[in-house]
Design a protein around this motif. Structure first.
Motif, short mmCIF file in Angstrom:
data_model
loop_
_atom_site.label_atom_id
_atom_site.label_comp_id
_atom_site.label_asym_id
_atom_site.label_seq_id
_atom_site.Cartn_x
_atom_site.Cartn_y
_atom_site.Cartn_z
N SER A 136 0.58 -1.30 0.10
CA SER A 136 -0.05 -0.11 -0.03
C SER A 136 0.99 1.27 -0.17
CB SER A 136 -0.69 0.12 1.25
OG SER A 136 -0.09 -0.07 2.51
N THR A 137 2.20 1.17 -0.30
CA THR A 137 3.17 2.32 -0.19
C THR A 137 3.74 2.48 -1.63
OG1 THR A 137 4.68 0.91 0.86
CG2 THR A 137 3.40 2.03 2.52
N GLY A 138 4.67 3.55 -1.67
CA GLY A 138 5.20 3.91 -2.95
C GLY A 138 3.99 4.13 -3.83
N LEU A 139 4.40 3.53 -4.90
CA LEU A 139 3.53 3.60 -6.29
C LEU A 139 2.09 3.33 -5.74
CD1 LEU A 139 5.71 2.33 -9.10
CD2 LEU A 139 5.02 4.70 -8.60
N TYR A 140 1.89 2.22 -4.91
CA TYR A 140 0.76 1.79 -4.62
C TYR A 140 0.06 2.96 -3.57
CZ TYR A 140 1.35 -2.93 -6.75
OH TYR A 140 1.45 -3.90 -7.54
N GLY A 141 0.68 3.79 -3.07
CA GLY A 141 0.12 4.87 -2.29
C GLY A 141 -0.54 6.05 -3.18
N ALA A 142 -0.16 5.99 -4.50
CA ALA A 142 -0.75 7.01 -5.42
C ALA A 142 -2.03 6.44 -6.29
CB ALA A 142 0.25 7.46 -6.39
N VAL A 143 -1.95 5.18 -6.72
CA VAL A 143 -3.07 4.63 -7.22
C VAL A 143 -2.99 3.05 -7.03
CG1 VAL A 143 -3.49 6.41 -9.53
CG2 VAL A 143 -1.45 4.28 -9.32
N ARG A 144 -4.25 2.45 -7.17
CA ARG A 144 -4.22 1.21 -6.70
C ARG A 144 -3.92 0.14 -7.66
NH1 ARG A 144 -9.69 2.80 -4.76
NH2 ARG A 144 -10.61 1.31 -6.43
N HIS A 145 -3.65 0.71 -8.95
CA HIS A 145 -2.92 -0.18 -10.02
C HIS A 145 -2.04 0.45 -10.82
CE1 HIS A 145 -6.26 -3.24 -9.14
NE2 HIS A 145 -7.16 -2.03 -9.09
N PRO A 146 -0.80 0.67 -10.10
CA PRO A 146 0.07 1.32 -10.95
C PRO A 146 0.82 0.71 -12.19
CG PRO A 146 1.16 0.72 -8.97
CD PRO A 146 -0.55 0.39 -8.67
N MET A 147 0.89 -0.66 -12.13
CA MET A 147 1.33 -1.29 -13.27
C MET A 147 0.38 -1.04 -14.47
SD MET A 147 2.00 -5.36 -13.83
CE MET A 147 3.45 -5.23 -12.73
N TYR A 148 -0.91 -0.81 -14.41
CA TYR A 148 -1.76 -0.49 -15.40
C TYR A 148 -1.48 0.87 -15.96
CZ TYR A 148 -3.98 -5.01 -14.43
OH TYR A 148 -4.37 -6.31 -13.94
N SER A 149 -1.16 1.70 -14.77
CA SER A 149 -1.09 3.11 -15.08
C SER A 149 0.20 3.25 -16.06
CB SER A 149 -0.63 3.85 -13.82
OG SER A 149 -1.68 3.89 -12.98
N GLY A 150 1.16 2.50 -15.71
CA GLY A 150 2.25 2.40 -16.87
C GLY A 150 1.82 1.84 -18.02
N ALA A 151 0.98 0.72 -18.09
CA ALA A 151 0.73 0.01 -19.38
C ALA A 151 -0.23 1.01 -20.23
CB ALA A 151 -0.09 -1.09 -19.10
N LEU A 152 -0.93 2.01 -19.59
CA LEU A 152 -1.73 2.75 -20.16
C LEU A 152 -0.90 4.25 -20.84
CD1 LEU A 152 -4.81 3.78 -20.64
CD2 LEU A 152 -4.27 5.47 -18.74
N ILE A 153 0.11 4.51 -20.11
CA ILE A 153 1.17 5.42 -20.82
C ILE A 153 1.65 4.70 -21.97
CG2 ILE A 153 3.25 6.77 -20.36
CD1 ILE A 153 2.39 6.88 -17.59
N MET A 154 2.09 3.63 -21.75
CA MET A 154 2.84 2.97 -23.05
C MET A 154 1.91 2.66 -24.21
SD MET A 154 4.35 -0.89 -23.21
CE MET A 154 2.88 -1.33 -23.54
N MET A 155 0.62 2.29 -23.93
CA MET A 155 -0.18 2.23 -24.95
C MET A 155 -0.63 3.52 -25.78
SD MET A 155 -3.44 0.09 -22.73
CE MET A 155 -4.38 0.34 -23.64
N PHE A 156 -0.53 4.66 -25.18
CA PHE A 156 -0.70 5.69 -25.84
C PHE A 156 0.64 6.08 -26.60
CE2 PHE A 156 -4.63 6.04 -23.57
CZ PHE A 156 -5.74 6.48 -24.70
N GLY A 157 1.79 5.87 -26.00
CA GLY A 157 2.83 6.22 -26.49
C GLY A 157 3.42 5.32 -27.95
N THR A 158 2.76 4.11 -27.77
CA THR A 158 3.22 3.37 -28.99
C THR A 158 2.87 3.71 -30.18
OG1 THR A 158 3.37 1.26 -27.61
CG2 THR A 158 2.97 0.78 -29.88
#
Length: 224
Positions: free
Chosen positions: A148-170
């Motif tokens: 629940s700390t670090g990146l998980y303290g900002a959003v509950r699914h930070p891995m998907y946040s990264g995936a979303l950024i990559m999806m639009f960048g590709t």
């Protein structure tokens, strides 16, 4: 070292996968945006995978155990299949866009797209380093802790946040605005995956309901 060889083989097939989906629809190997994207993608994924293979092979094994057959929930099997299909469509559309010049993406925007790809992948890899149980399939393992700390303290699914950024960048990295539209149409697939995943975590991961109350946003801070 077995998982290291598996990671290297997976990387090779990833190279072939992108090569076929990009250069065949483009009708040429003279597609510098595709070459740069492939180099960026492979470097940003291969280096962390080699590190995990040496330092934490169990975590890498979880990341490599994915796909429809790895999912235990029927809805997730459908979601993963739809996700794979959307990636194929986005990649092919981007290559066709480049071939026929449907949109004109400035070099600066192509560079921005590659930066977004790197940021998204690095964010996803950082999540794996923080949460060793962040696998490629939806499941709760025995003695899995709640992070629940670090990146998980900002959003509950930070891995998907990264995936979303990559999806639009590709698609931007691949010289396509039409590919961005395909990505936007695929976002609901990610939303459904998150909602179903949370229904599992609420019942099987100790402390998750309280964590949901503490961290309000799932994917994008102050948005959702």
């Amino acid at each position: 070292m077995k998982v290291l060889w598996q990671a290297l083989v997976s990387g090779f097939f990833g190279l072939v996968f992108f090569g076929v989906l990009l250069f065949l629809p483009a009708g040429t190997l003279n597609y510098w945006q595709a070459w740069v994207f492939i180099a960026v993608f492979m470097a940003t994924t291969l280096v962390p995978n080699v590190y995990l293979a040496v330092r934490n092979p169990a975590t890498l094994a979880r990341r490599m155990h994915g796909g429809p057959t790895a999912e235990t929930r029927p809805v997730q099997k459908v979601i993963i299949t739809a996700t794979f299909a959307s990636v194929v469509v986005m990649t092919v559309v981007s290559a066709l866009d480049h071939r026929f010049g449907w949109s004109h993406v400035p070099t600066a925007v192509v560079i921005l797209g590659n930066v977004l790809v790197v940021v998204g992948l690095v964010l996803a890899q950082a999540v794996v380093l923080q949460n060793n149980f962040a696998g490629a399939s939806i499941r709760v393992e025995q003695e899995q802790p709640l992070v629940s700390t670090g990146l998980y303290g900002a959003v509950r699914h930070p891995m998907y946040s990264g995936a979303l950024i990559m999806m639009f960048g590709t698609p931007l990295a691949l010289d396509s605005y039409w590919g961005v539209l395909v990505t936007a149409l695929a976002v609901p697939i990610l939303v459904v995956r998150i909602l179903d995943e949370e229904s599992l975590l609420r019942t099987e991961l100790a402390g998750y309901p309280a964590y949901m109350d503490a961290v309000r946003y799932r994917l994008v801070p102050y948005v959702w």
